[in-house]
Design a protein around this motif. Structure first.
Motif, mmCIF file in Angstrom:
data_model
loop_
_atom_site.group_PDB
_atom_site.id
_atom_site.type_symbol
_atom_site.label_atom_id
_atom_site.label_comp_id
_atom_site.label_asym_id
_atom_site.label_seq_id
_atom_site.Cartn_x
_atom_site.Cartn_y
_atom_site.Cartn_z
ATOM 1 N N ASP A 174 0.830 -1.037 -0.046
ATOM 2 C CA ASP A 174 -0.032 0.103 0.130
ATOM 3 C C ASP A 174 0.848 1.285 -0.119
ATOM 4 O O ASP A 174 1.784 1.200 0.798
ATOM 5 N N GLN A 175 0.342 2.229 -0.595
ATOM 6 C CA GLN A 175 0.862 3.403 -0.390
ATOM 7 C C GLN A 175 0.129 3.992 0.527
ATOM 8 O O GLN A 175 -1.148 3.994 1.046
ATOM 9 N N PRO A 176 1.038 4.426 1.994
ATOM 10 C CA PRO A 176 0.322 4.472 3.189
ATOM 11 C C PRO A 176 -0.658 5.583 3.351
ATOM 12 O O PRO A 176 -1.640 5.443 4.135
ATOM 13 N N ALA A 177 -0.908 6.549 2.354
ATOM 14 C CA ALA A 177 -2.053 7.539 2.636
ATOM 15 C C ALA A 177 -3.349 6.991 1.697
ATOM 16 O O ALA A 177 -4.200 6.943 2.532
ATOM 17 N N SER A 178 -3.007 6.903 0.542
ATOM 18 C CA SER A 178 -4.149 6.749 -0.423
ATOM 19 C C SER A 178 -4.781 5.256 -0.100
ATOM 20 O O SER A 178 -5.794 5.107 -0.535
ATOM 21 N N ARG A 179 -3.964 4.462 0.178
ATOM 22 C CA ARG A 179 -4.086 2.997 0.176
ATOM 23 C C ARG A 179 -4.073 2.507 -1.302
ATOM 24 O O ARG A 179 -4.695 1.339 -1.371
ATOM 25 N N PHE A 180 -3.991 3.056 -2.226
ATOM 26 C CA PHE A 180 -3.703 2.648 -3.662
ATOM 27 C C PHE A 180 -2.588 1.771 -3.550
ATOM 28 O O PHE A 180 -1.628 1.701 -2.593
ATOM 29 N N LEU A 239 6.717 11.250 -3.494
ATOM 30 C CA LEU A 239 6.672 11.315 -1.922
ATOM 31 C C LEU A 239 6.986 10.193 -1.032
ATOM 32 O O LEU A 239 7.331 9.939 0.001
ATOM 33 N N HIS A 240 6.131 8.899 -1.769
ATOM 34 C CA HIS A 240 6.161 7.713 -1.016
ATOM 35 C C HIS A 240 7.166 6.486 -1.469
ATOM 36 O O HIS A 240 7.258 5.740 -0.957
ATOM 37 N N GLN B 44 -11.918 9.908 1.104
ATOM 38 C CA GLN B 44 -10.889 8.940 2.071
ATOM 39 C C GLN B 44 -11.481 8.882 3.645
ATOM 40 O O GLN B 44 -11.204 7.892 4.045
ATOM 41 N N PHE C 710 -5.682 13.678 1.721
ATOM 42 C CA PHE C 710 -5.471 12.675 2.318
ATOM 43 C C PHE C 710 -5.041 11.470 1.272
ATOM 44 O O PHE C 710 -4.519 10.585 1.863
ATOM 45 N N MET C 711 -5.031 11.859 0.187
ATOM 46 C CA MET C 711 -4.140 11.069 -0.877
ATOM 47 C C MET C 711 -2.902 10.654 -0.692
ATOM 48 O O MET C 711 -2.284 9.779 -1.035
ATOM 49 N N TYR C 713 -1.058 12.737 2.127
ATOM 50 C CA TYR C 713 -0.991 12.880 3.539
ATOM 51 C C TYR C 713 -1.366 11.760 4.332
ATOM 52 O O TYR C 713 -2.692 11.537 4.578
ATOM 53 N N ALA C 714 -0.485 10.738 4.998
ATOM 54 C CA ALA C 714 -1.192 9.585 5.403
ATOM 55 C C ALA C 714 -1.426 9.628 6.925
ATOM 56 O O ALA C 714 -0.815 10.062 7.980
#
Lengths: 261, 161, 789
Positions: A174-180, A239-240, B44, C710-711, C713-714
């Protein structure tokens, strides 16, 4: 968002007709399109909802393998594909979150072809056929780069036909923010060979990792990956994760997918 | 403007809406059901989760017109017939599963949807089931306990306790 | 047997019922007949010259009432700053104007340029696209060191540089500190970053302005932690409206975490526009807008050094920090890296000499201000990472090195070398409790089990102390505060004995309606159901400073206790009259006044009725009625402290860190509602773990915000976190407030980041990779993997 005319046809023919209007755009589950419209990055004049077309919904076993209606939500695929194609059901059951899975559809995901979406990897690794109102498109021909597909203006995906592999697994990191998917790898082993499709990582969207396919076709075990160089495709850097990181994760996730298959 | 009709919390409603009217706007602005909240614009956070025809949906990411004819349940429809809080709502209070209350309606709706398909979830299943609902106050600890309690598992099944 | 009411009981929250049934009343739920909608048009450039704005096409759009630019705001003042910091050379900080709408320049992505007010929000947004805004882009400064370099672009042309202040603390100690380093047996140093965060309460900010033409009264409904502060700042400094003509209401507020302390441009605008347009004006932030308009938190870059003697006693500490202010000074901003940070650098240790240097820097980024913990997490992170590194460098146990240098229980009150005096504490006790609860003894076996699965397990500890319950007004006044930091309460006893409390504190999730009522119930001996807590409206609550800095119970609760004691004293006089006894002989217990040593008594409600129906009443010496107000100004900060432990597993193939267990042993002094205290700690831990593992507000070199939703910024989600073990059984009551309470709201966010990073470093060292001594937060998989490869 900009206003638009909302139409909800109940047949594919009516949907196709509605899409002939200037500025018309198809809407499936809307889980990507609606946020985009809120940002005013998309501004259709007519929005044609496909969720009222019963003929485009459902999961069934057919001669081409597993047939999934394009307007079938992820949650339904997760539930109803489980008996036939567990790896695909698992993938569908881990897209977004439960509420997103209630609305988001397989056809919408494929039409959008987000480079981090899960479904494109399953379609490509399974060598699935994308069926539209006009024709049948082989997976290898369908994906044409970032948010780009073989679909023509006004063409609607109606169904996806998945050949069912002997063994398969999808592993998503997972990408930690979007969960894509930061990196997602779908491995499918058929009698005729192995296909490996990677999402989340490539700058041109989903791709097949052919070196891994060759190695795994020769011997379907985790060790077959170990000595491979990471795929040569240009990787996303953000960023990720750097391109180097993503490339390494493709290897790790491929290995894990083989282990899980 | 087109007329959109649906059933909300068991009551038939009908309103003139624009194409772009989101379900959450239909509920909040149109019907005054302000229990459903908007916490983000990227689908989200889950503060806006309601049930449409029995499944959880982010009401900020669906057009009202697209669920015309559907059955919608919001937090306002979760109480018992006599007006007391339902079992899940009561569990949230008992377990201190909320602080500022803003994410709470969506959290309750998502938890209810989880329990509908999985009546006795494990801790991991609860956490996965609430993946689409962000809470900034509770650290989720007491939310997990509340869902456990509501599923009749007390908190015995929660590992760290 | 746990109590079911009063102080110490885990009373269920009364406010929950409305929140759980959809009946909460948040600011966005308020719609006033005839309201118009405001849409802010914001800069998409980090830095530029605002040449012109052509509003004609936008104003011609359907539904548009007016388009406002800075030119329409003549007579409106800048957004003020609440603190004045004096630098190490005795100079005041540089303090640029912070206009409500951009004047001549835009200075960060999100800087408001214009506002479209229209009949509907969609119309306002549609019209905003028609604005013709001409901006000449300028090079932006984002990196703090680059911003201070010779010739760097200036954020504010009228300032001498981008340096807000260069603060030294304690300046007089600098030479002695340097000398201690020169003669130290060991020196340990660490460079680290305290990552920029976005508070992200789940409720975005909202402001609704209303104006009553016939009276000339303005009302602002706003998502604020402190409505009186907003009324004071906005009324006196921005809009020139006397308090008597301005009402500020903060109804149910969906979390704050600091970001809703400050006075924001949007609040001033809707209040101003409502008066101009003579109709209500509403603004609701989207989340995307919040990312570029809510004040951010943290963002420090630090070099910290510790000197030790041969026996591993800490002899001196020296830090050099760059603190990002963003483009303008937010309300509390200047004091966060100074008085809420430098004063905490002693931590739990008896380090005799400390010198802290902080350079506050303007950059083309969103203003930075307090976020849960505010300065104290930054101090704790530096110190606890450094002590851990020292232990590893010296080959001693991190726990034992801490214990050796802890201030011991018999040393309180303890004067630190950084101004503050800790009143009480017992740091060994919380460390003992932590090691017990986290089953430290069983760690080796657990590590082996992880290793068998190819995973690296680590255990990290951190001690923390914080100063909260802000603050003694005369002290903070000397330090540069431009306001007092007391709190207030009015206790209105009604004729039949029920009680209404009007508090200057504000609850936005903390549960005051429940806990404050518990205190009243305990003190008077009546059922808490007889007590109502009113907060959040300047029209009915006494002037108070609001809720932040873990101050509500310690300061606001103390004000309430003080007012209750006034009430009780008066009630005893009434009871004495009714019972024909001296009021000195009257005892109040369980809601009944008794003449000591007799069975003569009168109920609470008998006395309250007499106060309002004074037929048999000492009217010659006592006024009728029973209502008292008190203002409480604390004599010191309170100092919660504790020990936190984190157990993690690192996946060496991916760099992914999984938090397996987190244990918190806190000393909060006395506790009114354990359930709520534990909930506060859980939430703080989630935010601290979020900072350490997930959250990162990032800009690119051009000043574009990369983590703008939020996409990217986790936010911590349910499946990112474990169940927590929290304990508050180690109690050293605060010595200077009537309840003996300390404050628990921020501790979790202060102590957890270093514990987590220490655990990851422990895991990595445990696998033999002792070359990795630090990884900057957040410890994302990619960062950990990069550190390992």
């Amino acid at each position: 968002m900009h206003n638009f005319q909302f139409v909800k046809p109940t047949t594919v023919a009516d949907a196709v007709a509605a899409l002939e209007h200037d500025g018309a755009q198809a809407l499936s589950g809307g889980q990507t399109l609606i946020p985009t419209m809120k940002q005013r990055l998309a501004a259709p004049e007519v929005l044609v909802s496909l969720t009222g077309i019963d003929a485009m919904k459902g999961v069934c076993k057919g001669d081409g393998g597993l047939h999934i209606g394009a307007a079938t939500p992820h949650a339904v695929v997760a539930r109803e594909a489980a008996a036939y194609y567990p790896a695909l059901a698992h993938l569908a059951g881990h897209i977004g979150d439960p509420a997103v899975r209630s609305r988001g559809t397989i056809g919408g995901s494929l039409a959008n072809n987000d480079p981090s979406a899960c479904y494109p990897s399953a379609v490509l690794a399974s060598d699935a056929v994308v069926v539209t109102n006009k024709r049948q498109i082989a997976a290898d021909d369908y994906f044409q780069g970032l948010f780009s597909t073989a679909l023509q203006l006004g063409e609607i995906i109606t169904e996806i036909r998945f050949p069912i592999p002997e063994r398969a697994a999808y592993v998503k990191f997972d990408q930690p923010a979007s969960r894509f998917a930061l990196v997602g790898v779908f491995v499918a082993k058929f009698a005729g060979g192995v296909r490996v499709a990677v999402t989340g990582a490539g700058e041109e969207g989903v791709f097949r990792w052919k070196e891994a396919e060759a190695a795994l076709s020769a011997g379907f075990h985790m060790a077959a990956i170990e000595d491979l160089a990471p795929p040569k495709q240009r990787m996303i850097g953000d960023l990720h994760g750097t391109p180097e990181y993503r490339a390494q994760m493709v290897k790790v996730m491929t290995k894990r997918a083989v282990g899980a298959a | 403007m087109t007329k959109v009709s649906m059933t909300v919390n068991g009551k038939a409603v009908s309103r003139e809406t624009e194409g772009r009217t989101l379900l959450v706007q239909f509920l909040r602005d149109g019907m005054g059901l302000t229990g459903t909240h908007v916490g983000c614009d990227t689908s989200q956070c889950g503060a806006c989760v309601v049930h449409v025809d029995g499944v959880p949906v982010k009401s900020c990411t669906v057009f009202a017109a697209d669920v015309a004819g559907g059955h919608v349940t919001t937090i306002e429809g979760m109480a018992n017939a006599d007006g007391t809080m339902g079992r899940l709502q009561q569990a949230f209070q008992d377990c201190h599963g909320l602080q500022c209350g803003f994410c709470t309606p969506g959290m309750v709706m998502s938890a209810a949807a989880l329990l509908a398909v999985n009546p006795t979830p494990t801790e991991a299943e609860i956490r996965a089931g609430l993946e689409g609902n962000i809470c900034r106050c509770t650290g989720y600890h007491n939310i997990v306990r509340a869902v456990m309690q509501a599923s009749g598992q007390a908190s015995a099944a929660v590992a760290a306790e | 047997m746990p109590k079911d009411g009063g102080i110490g009981a885990s009373t269920k929250r009364r406010e929950d019922v409305r929140f759980l049934t959809g009946k909460g009343r948040y600011t966005d739920d308020i719609n006033i007949r005839g309201q118009a909608y405001a849409h802010f048009v914001r800069s998409d450039m980090a830095h530029g010259i605002l040449n012109s704005i052509d509003t004609a096409a936008a104003e011609a759009m359907p539904g548009v009432i007016k388009v406002f630019t800075a030119a329409d705001l003549a007579g409106v003042g800048g957004i003020p700053t609440g603190w004045q910091v004096t630098d190490r050379h005795g100079k005041p900080m540089q303090e640029p104007k912070h206009p409500v709408l951009a004047e001549g320049k835009v200075r960060h992505v999100g800087d408001p340029i214009a506002v479209v007010v229209a009949e509907t929000l969609d119309q306002a947004r549609d019209a905003a696209e028609m604005l013709d805004i001409d901006i000449t882009e300028l090079p932006a400064v984002v990196d703090m060191r680059a911003a201070l370099a010779e010739g760097a672009p200036k954020v504010h042309d009228d300032l001498t540089s981008n340096l807000c202040y260069d603060w030294g603390f304690v300046e007089e100690n600098k030479a002695a500190v340097d000398a201690a380093f020169a003669s130290a047996a060991h020196v340990v140093s660490l460079d680290l970053v305290n990552n920029r965060l976005v508070a992200n309460p789940m409720e975005p900010r909202v402001a609704v302005g209303d104006f009553e033409d016939h009276s000339g009264n303005s009302t602002l409904y706003t998502t604020s932690q402190n409505p009186h502060v907003i009324r004071l700042l906005m009324g006196a400094f921005v809009l020139g409206i006397p308090e008597s003509k301005l009402r500020v209401v903060a109804p149910d507020v969906g979390g704050g975490f600091g970001s809703k302390i400050y006075h924001y441009a949007e609040e001033a605008f809707v209040t101003f526009a409502a008066k101009q347009l003579k109709r209500p004006v509403k603004w609701t932030s989207t989340r995307s807008e919040a990312f570029m308009s809510d004040a951010h938190g943290r963002d420090h870059v630090t070099k910290i050094e510790l000197a030790l003697d041969a026996d591993h006693n800490f002899t001196a500490l020296r830090t050099d920090t760059y603190a990002n202010m963003g483009a303008y000074l937010s309300t509390f901003a200047p004091c966060i890296p100074t008085w809420l940070h430098g004063t905490l650098m002693a931590g739990n240790y008896k380090t005799p000499l400390i010198y802290v240097n902080v350079k506050a820097v303007f950059t083309n980024t969103v203003p930075v201000d307090a976020y849960r913990g505010a300065g104290r997490p930054e101090a704790t992170f530096q110190l606890e990472r450094l002590v851990d590194k020292a232990a590893r460098q010296l080959g001693v146990s991190p726990v034992e090195l801490r214990r050796k240098n802890f201030i011991k229980p018999d040393q309180f009150p303890y004067q630190t070398p950084v101004a503050v005096v800790y009143d009480t504490g017992n740091y060994d006790a919380t460390m003992d409790k932590l090691l017990e609860l986290s089953d430290h003894a069983g760690f080796a076996a657990r590590r082996a089990e992880s290793a068998a699965r190819g995973k690296w397990r680590g255990f990290g500890v951190a001690s923390y102390i914080e100063a909260c319950g802000i603050a003694p007004s005369n002290l903070v006044g000397q330090l540069g505060a431009r306001a007092g930091l007391y709190e207030s309460a009015t206790v209105r006893v009604n004729a039949t004995g029920s009680i209404t409390i009007f508090t200057g504190s504000h609850s936005h999730g903390q549960g005051h309606e429940t806990t404050f009522a518990q205190v009243v119930s305990e003190m008077i001996g009546i059922d808490a159901g007889q007590v109502e807590i009113v907060h959040g409206d300047t029209s009915n609550t006494p002037m108070g400073m609001g809720t932040y800095g873990s101050r509500s119970l310690a300061v606001g609760g103390s004000a309430m206790v003080k007012a209750l004691n006034k009430v009780i004293n008066k009630a005893k006089k009434i009871a004495g009259h009714l019972l024909e006894a001296s009021d000195e002989d009257i005892v109040l217990k369980d809601g009944k006044f008794t003449v000591a040593g007799t069975d003569k008594s009168v109920d609470w409600s008998g006395v309250t009725l007499a106060a309002y129906v004074p037929h048999n009443y000492p009217l010659d010496s006592l006024e009728p009625g029973l209502e008292e107000t008190a203002f409480y100004d604390p004599s010191n900060f309170t100092y919660p402290a504790g020990a936190y432990g984190c157990e993690v597993e690192v996946d060496p193939e991916t760099g992914k860190v999984t938090v397996l267990a987190f244990t918190a042993a806190d000393d909060f002094g006395n506790v009114v509602n354990p359930m709520i205290v534990e909930g506060q700690v859980h939430g703080g831990l989630a935010q601290g773990i979020g900072q350490a593992l997930l959250e990162n507000c990032a800009y690119d070199a051009e000043g574009q915000l990369l983590s703008a939703s939020f996409m990217d910024y986790a936010m911590p989600r349910a499946d990112d976190l474990p169940m927590f073990k929290v304990d508050h059984s180690c109690v050293t009551p605060c010595t200077h407030n009537p309840l003996g309470v300390k404050g628990c709201g921020e501790a979790g966010a202060i102590g957890s980041p270093p514990a987590l990073v220490n655990a990851v470093i422990d895991a990595i060292h445990g696998a033999g990779r002792t070359d990795v001594t630090h990884i900057n937060m957040p410890l994302t998989p990619a960062r950990v993997w990069s550190a390992l490869n």
